[in-house]
Design an enzyme around this catalytic site. Structure first.
Site, PDB file in Angstrom:
ATOM      1  N   SER A  99      44.206  36.366  46.059  1.00 49.93           N
ATOM      2  CA  SER A  99      45.492  37.338  45.593  1.00 49.93           C
ATOM      3  C   SER A  99      46.821  36.828  45.296  1.00 49.93           C
ATOM      4  O   SER A  99      46.771  35.824  44.585  1.00 49.93           O
ATOM      5  CB  SER A  99      45.392  38.283  46.874  1.00 49.93           C
ATOM      6  N   ASP A 135      37.245  45.303  41.784  1.00 49.51           N
ATOM      7  CA  ASP A 135      38.542  45.142  42.718  1.00 49.51           C
ATOM      8  C   ASP A 135      39.500  46.542  42.436  1.00 49.51           C
ATOM      9  O   ASP A 135      39.998  46.640  41.235  1.00 49.51           O
ATOM     10  CB  ASP A 135      39.167  43.772  42.248  1.00 49.51           C
ATOM     11  N   HIS A 191      38.287  43.838  46.573  1.00 50.46           N
ATOM     12  CA  HIS A 191      39.386  42.902  46.761  1.00 50.46           C
ATOM     13  C   HIS A 191      39.227  42.257  47.948  1.00 50.46           C
ATOM     14  O   HIS A 191      39.646  42.468  49.002  1.00 50.46           O
ATOM     15  CB  HIS A 191      40.958  43.555  46.806  1.00 50.46           C
TER      16      HIS A 191
END
Length: 256
Positions: free
Chosen positions: A146, A201, A235
């Site tokens: 991320s 995600d 995610h």
């Protein structure tokens, strides 16, 4: 509504017992601020390579040190630093671990250019420190999840030292409009990049990952960029992704 970019790597990959030495670098390397508290997974034999892995927003290096332990190679040192705690605009200015400020999570969101550049310099300082201690830059691989993956991409593509590769999980390229010119002084126009993204995600949509992949192919040789997506993955990470990461690290950092 606040946004948490930690991801579910502990649930997805399974926590592993710390069967190998994990050490906190407290008290050492004070000239390199991020190393002072970084979690390091030491090799079980002579260390000839290093992986620097950067966590996501609101997280710490500890969880990813566990994940690295589960895929470790005995001659590789894994360094998982903690981001500084700063106010984050995206989360109503709440203070939390963050490599730089985030204003939004779309390709058109305004960006914290000074913060991104400062963070990249701090990661380059770790690379320099490892070089001084016997692991040259071309035996160092950057990675992250991320926001940490975003910083690893930006750092590698603006670094004047040749690195071994980049692992970019569920992320994007910061300051993408400044490239390819921002990479003009980089030694990494041929760097291998493994980019992975969950197809479900909700934080960083996979379409953003695909756009990032296409952008990367305008900066480095297109054949050096591998973009893998994982059906059903949000995610977070998963065992199949971590297996791909291990294979990539072993290929780019072979035993010497």
């Amino acid at each position: 509504m606040s946004c948490n970019l930690k991801g579910g790597r502990a649930r997805a990959c399974g926590r592993t017992e710390r069967a190998y030495p994990l050490q906190c670098m407290c008290g050492n390397n004070m000239s390199v601020p991020l190393l002072a508290e970084a979690v390091t997974v030491s090799g079980t034999e002579k260390e000839t390579a290093a992986v620097i892995f950067l966590h996501g927003l609101g997280d710490s290096g500890h969880g990813w040190a566990d994940a690295m332990t589960s895929i470790r190679l005995p001659y590789v040192k894994y360094i998982c630093p903690h981001a500084p705690r700063i106010p984050v605009t995206l989360n109503m200015k709440m203070t939390m671990p963050s490599w730089f400020d985030l204003m939004g999570l779309s390709p058109e969101s305004p960006e914290d250019e000074p913060g991104i550049k400062r963070a990249a310099e701090n990661i380059k300082a770790i690379i320099d420190h490892e070089a001084k201690n016997g692991i040259p830059a071309n035996r160092v691989l950057l990675g992250g999840f991320s926001q940490g993956g975003a910083l690893s991409l930006y750092t590698a593509l603006t670094c004047q030292q040749q690195l071994a590769g980049v692992v970019a999980l569920s992320c994007w390229l910061p300051l993408h409009k400044t490239f390819p010119s921002a990479a003009s002084g980089s030694a990494n126009r041929e760097i291998p990049i493994l980019q992975c993204h969950g197809e479900m995600d909700p934080m960083i949509p996979v379409q953003f990952g695909a756009l990032t992949s296409e952008k990367l192919k305008t900066i480095v040789s297109p054949q050096k960029v591998t973009f893998r997506t994982y059906p059903g993955l949000m995610h977070s990470s998963c065992p199949q992704e971590m297996s791909a990461v291990k294979e990539f690290i072993e290929k780019q950092l072979p035993r010497i």
